[in-house]
Design an enzyme around this catalytic site. Structure first.
Site, short mmCIF file in Angstrom:
data_model
loop_
_atom_site.label_atom_id
_atom_site.label_comp_id
_atom_site.label_asym_id
_atom_site.label_seq_id
_atom_site.Cartn_x
_atom_site.Cartn_y
_atom_site.Cartn_z
N GLU A 155 6.82 -4.08 13.77
CA GLU A 155 5.47 -4.60 13.51
C GLU A 155 4.95 -4.09 12.17
OE1 GLU A 155 2.84 -2.19 16.37
OE2 GLU A 155 4.25 -3.17 17.74
N ASP A 199 -2.78 -0.64 7.04
CA ASP A 199 -3.30 0.48 6.26
C ASP A 199 -4.80 0.63 6.47
OD1 ASP A 199 -3.29 2.58 4.58
OD2 ASP A 199 -3.00 1.44 2.73
N TYR A 236 -2.32 -1.67 18.90
CA TYR A 236 -0.85 -1.67 18.96
C TYR A 236 -0.25 -0.59 19.84
CZ TYR A 236 -2.06 1.70 15.34
OH TYR A 236 -2.64 2.71 14.65
N LYS A 271 8.43 2.69 5.16
CA LYS A 271 7.44 2.43 4.12
C LYS A 271 7.93 1.41 3.09
CE LYS A 271 4.12 5.48 5.00
NZ LYS A 271 3.65 6.42 4.04
N CYS A 284 -15.14 16.27 -27.68
CA CYS A 284 -16.19 16.00 -28.65
C CYS A 284 -17.05 17.25 -28.79
CB CYS A 284 -17.04 14.83 -28.15
SG CYS A 284 -18.68 14.74 -28.89
N CYS A 330 -24.54 14.03 -28.19
CA CYS A 330 -23.65 12.90 -27.92
C CYS A 330 -24.17 12.13 -26.71
CB CYS A 330 -22.23 13.42 -27.65
SG CYS A 330 -21.11 12.12 -27.10
S1 IVH Z 1 2.13 3.47 16.27
C1 IVH Z 1 2.78 7.14 18.67
N1 IVH Z 1 1.86 1.14 15.08
O1 IVH Z 1 0.17 4.63 11.07
C2 IVH Z 1 2.79 6.09 17.62
N2 IVH Z 1 0.88 3.03 14.08
O2 IVH Z 1 1.59 6.90 9.92
C3 IVH Z 1 1.53 6.04 16.88
N3 IVH Z 1 -0.39 2.56 12.05
O3 IVH Z 1 -1.38 7.11 13.00
C4 IVH Z 1 1.38 5.01 15.89
N4 IVH Z 1 -0.05 0.39 12.02
O4 IVH Z 1 -2.78 5.04 12.31
C5 IVH Z 1 1.60 2.45 15.04
N5 IVH Z 1 1.64 -0.98 14.14
C6 IVH Z 1 1.38 0.31 14.11
C7 IVH Z 1 0.60 0.89 13.10
C8 IVH Z 1 0.38 2.26 13.11
C9 IVH Z 1 -0.64 1.40 11.42
C10 IVH Z 1 -0.88 3.87 11.61
C11 IVH Z 1 -1.47 4.72 12.70
C12 IVH Z 1 -0.64 5.98 12.72
C13 IVH Z 1 -0.10 5.99 11.33
C14 IVH Z 1 1.16 6.82 11.22
#
Ligand code: IVH
Length: 693
Positions: free
Chosen positions: A125, A129, A235, A323, A435, A441
């Protein structure tokens, strides 16, 4: 940070680097999670965390109990009630390459002892951000919602969440207790519109949609949040009185059926190739999506398998984030402009042909200083690669010299101030040219005013860059005291201002009310607002605490100009030392600074910050305290420093004279001793309530 290979480090070097890295990451966490002001790019942050992990893996005995790898984010800020998460809110490990993803899939098989024939489905998924949120439903009704905070305890933002149109108030058919997790974010179009409004009303624009979302959700006044366009995707699961699905993909289907907003893109993948194909596809869509994403999250689909795999310190073993690299785009440097800052520093800025990078239009990039331009050899007219690394100010990565047209002249850095014409000098060993025009200034004076009214200083709403420029150009405001004089001369000025474009009666009245509200100001804010070089917020706080009152500080600074003892006293303050003390004295040595300050102080009532109770008023003043066990909200050192600041005495062992023992997790023998001696034992939370009120 050093780049010495980890194998080549001695114990001593490793320990020193662990301390340094830990402190730096904590600072970045604090800036990102609490102040909504990122100080580093995501890529830079990730590489620091990777290095820290590698060091801790190689030298486990040196890993510090306060290491950021053991907590997520930063402790909650003041102002919201705290909510303890029944199920901790975790973070995710990162994968940066195809090989990392393959290793994730292989690890699942190894951990669960699955044969190569057995299918392992993984849900892929987009990684939204925004900022993570936990929503709690009880008997089908939305009960409350909290931010992640430090993972264990977050902030109660229920009232703000109720302003979100996407949030269902009722879930029909959900378990009695049902906690769902997701991300609050701001769509790009909404972000651009909000920033346009911010600038129009004289307020500071947000750096990126994530910061805008965080800043909007964490408003103490829900009416402000209501005016901000926030969105939501869910999610994941928190506490549940009964399971709702056997697999993650079914879980998402249930959420959708209940009317919760679920992202439409997730896809069930049967092998690594399918996962990577999804990552590439989403990567290509990225720029066209209406919201920011920074990667893809892979989650083991079967929930019983998730449970078997469990979690590590701060992240589950059954999920990983893959990432995206920072987005890079080529554009042209139309011009290199020199900006003059509050302390006279000349900063080069590249004005770019506007391009969209990561969904945000970029038209400027910082070039840092003279040496940086020379190092990268950036010339006007050059094609350059710019990068918006998730957030912060866009950077110029490199010059595409192969696209250079003709032979443009190398950029010559000016040796005079482009604003006032005074000589611009570069001190020995310094990167910055300054400066020498001082107060004559206008650029410096305007920047000083901007700093004076900024959020962490006097925080005067409605005085954005445009208005300062206007008030300066009209000659109404030349120094901070003029703002208060302007407000005092109310009627006459009001009429004058009202007649100018963009200054309706209401906005002038609002501005005057904002100025009036700051006639009472915390001492430390006043010190910070003066913009003395090297005196940031932390130093301002120390000065305020040390001298106790404005009058005492003011006269001590006069004395420090001529008297060695007063000077030594100033230098004795923690973190000040001769260099900072010299800047402070230089400020007071100038008659016009003294005059401007006295005029200003005459218009104000300066108070000690109400949030920093003085020794006499704290209930723990004069008490003797022992800390034991692992603390959650702060490190032992911070807890000690804070207790001492409140006037308590922190000791190492328990005796009859001890007033309190504060026990964190796994406290050990001291609690037994305390009980035997009849000394009260407090939990960390009880201690905080007692000491901070
Ligand atoms: S799952 C136990 N799913 O990314 C698993 N996190 O870097 C917890 N985030 O703290 C996270 N989209 O704030 C999950 N589709 C997604 C997400 C997601 C964004 C964020 C979330 C998490 C952070 C971790």
């Amino acid at each position: 940070m050093t780049d010495t290979p980890i194998e080549a480090l001695t114990h001593l070097e490793a320990a020193a680097e662990l301390t340094r890295l830990g402190a730096r990451i904590r600072r970045l966490d604090q800036a990102y999670h609490q102040d909504d002001q990122p100080l580093a790019s995501d890529a830079e942050y990730d590489s620091l965390v990777l290095r820290l992990r590698a060091l801790e893996a190689r030298f486990p005995e040196l890993a510090r109990p306060d290491s950021p790898t053991r907590s997520v984010g930063a402790a909650p800020v003041d102002g919201f009630a705290k909510i303890r998460h029944a199920v901790p809110m975790l973070s995710l490990d990162n994968a940066f390459s195809d090989a990392d993803v393959a290793e994730f899939a292989a690890k699942i098989r190894r951990f669960l002892a699955l044969s190569d024939q057995e299918a392992v489905a993984v849900m892929a998924e987009p990684k939204i951000d925004g900022l993570s949120i936990s929503l709690r439903y009880e008997h089908g009704a939305f009960a409350r919602g909290a931010t992640r905070g430090d993972g264990a305890e977050g902030e109660d933002v229920t009232r703000n969440l109720l302003t979100l149109a996407d949030l269902p108030r009722q879930l029909v058919g959900a378990p009695e207790i049902f906690e769902v997790r997701g991300e609050v974010f701001m769509a790009r179009a909404d972000f651009l519109e909000l920033n346009r409004r911010q600038e129009e009303t004289g307020n500071k624009p947000f750096a990126n949609p994530r910061n805008a979302a965080a800043g909007s959700l964490r408003q103490l006044d829900p009416k402000i949040t209501a005016g901000r366009p926030l969105s939501l995707f869910v999610y994941g699961a928190g506490e549940m009185s009964e399971p709702v699905a056997g697999s993650h993909h079914e879980f998402l289907d249930r959420l959708r059926a209940w009317g919760l907003p679920v992202n439409p893109l997730p896809r069930l993948c049967q092998d690594t190739d399918a996962m990577l194909a999804f990552w590439r596809e989403v990567g290509e869509m990225r720029a066209d999506l209406p919201y920011d994403i920074d990667g893809v999250v892979y989650k083991l689909d079967r929930i019983d398998w998730q449970a078997r795999m469990g979690m590590k310190d701060r992240s589950p073993r059954w999920a990983i984030a893959h990432k995206f690299p920072a987005e890079q785009v080529t554009t042209r440097v139309a011009k290199i402009q020199i900006q003059v800052g509050r302390t006279g520093a000349l900063t080069p800025v590249a004005l770019l042909d506007p391009v969209t990078v990561g969904g945000v239009v970029v038209s400027r990039a910082t070039l840092h200083n003279e040496d940086e331009i020379a190092r990268k050899d950036v010339r006007e007219g050059d094609r350059v690669v710019v990068q918006r690394a998730g957030d912060v100010i866009p950077q110029i990565v490199l010059v595409r010299t192969e696209l250079r047209v003709g032979d443009p002249a190398p950029f010559v850095f000016p040796d005079h101030c482009p604003e006032c014409g005074a000589l611009a000098e570069r001190g020995e060993g310094e990167a910055v040219r300054r400066c020498t025009g001082g107060l004559t200034c206008p650029a410096q004076a305007k920047e000083r005013l901007r700093h004076f009214v900024s959020r962490d200083a006097f925080d005067i709403e409605g005085l954005g860059d445009k208005n300062i420029e206007f008030l300066w150009d009209k000659g109404y405001v030349r120094q901070p005291a003029d703002l208060f004089a302007l407000e005092a001369a109310n009627a006459a000025r009001l009429e004058k201002l009202e007649n100018f474009d963009g200054w309706g009666k209401r906005s002038v009245e609002k501005l005057f009310a904002a100025i009036r509200a700051r006639r009472v100001i915390a001492f430390e804010r006043l010190i910070f607002a003066l913009g003395i070089r090297q005196v940031g917020e932390a130093t301002a706080k120390r000065l305020a605490r040390h001298y106790g009152s404005f009058a005492a500080w003011r006269s001590a600074m006069d004395t420090a100009l001529v008297n060695d003892e007063a000077r030594a006293d100033l230098e004795s303050i923690e973190d000040i030392g001769p260099a900072v003390a010299a800047e402070i004295r230089a400020f007071f040595a100038e008659a016009h600074n003294r005059d401007a300050l006295d005029r200003l102080a005459g218009a104000l009532e300066v108070i000690q910050d109400a949030r920093a109770p003085s020794h006499q008023t704290s209930p723990v003043a004069g008490r003797s305290v022992v800390f034991t066990g692992t603390l959650v909200t702060r490190t032992r050192a911070e807890a000690k420093a804070r207790a001492e600041a409140l006037g308590a005495k922190v000791v190492g062992s328990v005796s009859k004279k001890t007033d309190y023992v504060v026990a964190g997790a796994d406290p050990g023998g001291k609690v037994t001793e305390a009980k035997a001696l009849g000394v009260p034992v407090l939990s960390e939370a009880e201690w905080l309530t007692l000491s901070e009120g």
